[in-house]
Motif scaffolding. Structure first.
Motif: not given
Length: 418
Positions: A4-24
């Motif tokens: 449960d914590s792995l899936s939640s953390s992975a989704l949160l990380i993915a979201f912020f990584v997408y934001l970083v990609a957008f900024i780049i």
């Protein structure tokens, strides 16, 4: 670490990584505009280098979301697409996948500025809905859940790519300085599309704000069916501007001095969730207009005109081609997943291929709309603005089919609602 914590953390990380990609991707385009002393060759290398950096980071985010998807699947014991939270996160992942595929073909960094937000906004919107793993209702206990939902979402993801490219084309080609009737109509169309996006983002922020504040309101609704009285409870996470029809207020936190709802939902809106759905629509409109108005004040011009400089260096024929290719790829996939596989599953689950359920009707409307788009493009030569307008309108139809039907219209697919 639990699944449960792995899936939640992975989704949160993915979201912020997408934001970083957008900024780049944004920096790849704006950096070229800020450094006007660069030669054309140096500027092109800058855009290419930062574009690929954004692509690699977006791919890393996609891998993180795949980790979320697999770990949640293992934890739930079934594919995590059975409610709106799970489906929208999966749909957002498919949008990112479609973008990654199309980018490899056309390699247009500015495309990331418009396509990436579609993916992570959908993922952010998913967080509005309950994220708890729920047992499958009987009709969903079928391998067709895996086949139907995944193929339908993948087809719709390529429609999203077509939408992003179509909107870019319109922002690139619409004359924001023109005074003709056609120019004014086209500007209004672009602004409405951007308003819809702004309203959705604003609503997501609003939900997060009230959830963080712990706001709640509760109503009880008594219904009588054949002499038998049943009591249902409706819980609000937004201040109830409108209460459910024939309901009793149980508890309500005050908001801006408002201690009770302003009015009651119409009597024809039946069900415990009907009033809450109407309340959601009203709040979406309110925050949408406020946010859009604020952005207009900051930009001091229509949002389309403010975004237009970002895409002036892009070949409009490339954008038209990207939009068409995205839809052309997505259409046969959606035909399989959204119609054929859906009808086979409906026969197994409910004993009929077709039953005029609202979600079925709107899936058919979506399929027919894109059939018309492809027909007009291939047989009538509808390219450029005509094709772009249809791509934008088509995706709005898709989003209403996915979300609006669940929030507004009750039906056999309402198990996927809030």
């Amino acid at each position: 670490m639990s699944l449960d914590s792995l899936s939640s953390s992975a989704l949160l990380i993915a979201f912020f990584v997408y934001l970083v990609a957008f900024i780049i991707f944004v920096l790849a385009i704006l950096g070229k505009k800020w450094s006007r002393d660069l030669s054309a060759e140096t500027a092109a290398r800058h855009v290419k280098k930062w574009g690929w950096a954004g692509y690699v980071i977006a791919a890393i985010g996609f891998v993180c979301q795949v980790v979320y998807f697999i770990s949640r699947w293992i934890e739930a014991g079934h594919i995590p697409t059975s409610n709106l939270f799970e489906f929208l996160t999966f749909f957002g992942m498919m949008v990112i996948l479609a973008f990654l595929v199309v980018y490899l073909i056309y390699r247009t960094p500015v495309f990331g500025i418009f396509a990436m937000p579609v993916g992570f906004i959908i993922i952010a919107y998913a967080s509005v809905f309950p994220s708890e793993i729920q047992p499958l209702v009987p009709s969903l206990k079928s391998y067709w859940l895996n086949i139907h939902v995944t193929t339908a979402a993948l087809g719709e993801a390529f429609f999203a790519v077509g939408f992003a490219a179509g909107l870019m084309y319109l922002i690139r080609m619409v004359n924001f300085q023109g005074t003709s009737k056609t120019d004014r109509r086209e500007r209004r169309g672009v602004e409405f599309s951007l308003f819809t996006i702004v309203a959705l983002v604003s609503f997501i922020v609003l939900i997060f704000a009230f959830n963080s504040a712990g706001y709640s309101a509760k109503f009880q609704i008594e219904t009588t069916v054949k002499g038998e009285v049943t009591v249902e409870e409706s819980n609000y996470v937004l201040p109830p501007i409108v209460s459910p029809s024939t309901s009793t207020l149980v508890q309500m936190d005050t908001f801006l001095g408002m201690k009770e709802p302003l009015f009651e939902a119409p009597a024809w809106m039946k069900g415990a969730s009907a009033g809450r759905k109407l309340n959601t629509v009203i709040w979406s409109a309110i925050v949408g207009f406020l946010a859009y108005g604020l952005l207009r004040l900051i930009a001091r011009k229509p949002l389309g005109a403010a975004l237009s400089p970002l895409v002036q260096g892009v070949d409009p024929e490339d954008l038209d081609e990207i939009s068409y290719r995205g839809i052309a790829i997505g259409y046969p996939i959606f035909t399989l997943g959204g119609l054929i596989f859906a009808m086979i599953w409906a026969q197994e689950a409910w004993g009929r291929f077709w039953g005029w359920d609202p979600k079925e009707v709107w899936a058919l409307i979506t399929w027919l709309f894109y059939a018309v788009l492809l027909h007009f493009r291939l047989s009538r030569g509808w390219v450029g603005k005509r094709s772009a307008w249809l791509a934008v309108i088509g995706f709005l139809v898709v989003m209403f089919t996915l979300i609006g039907v669940n929030l507004i219209i009750a039906g056999l697919h309402s198990y996927a609602g809030v």
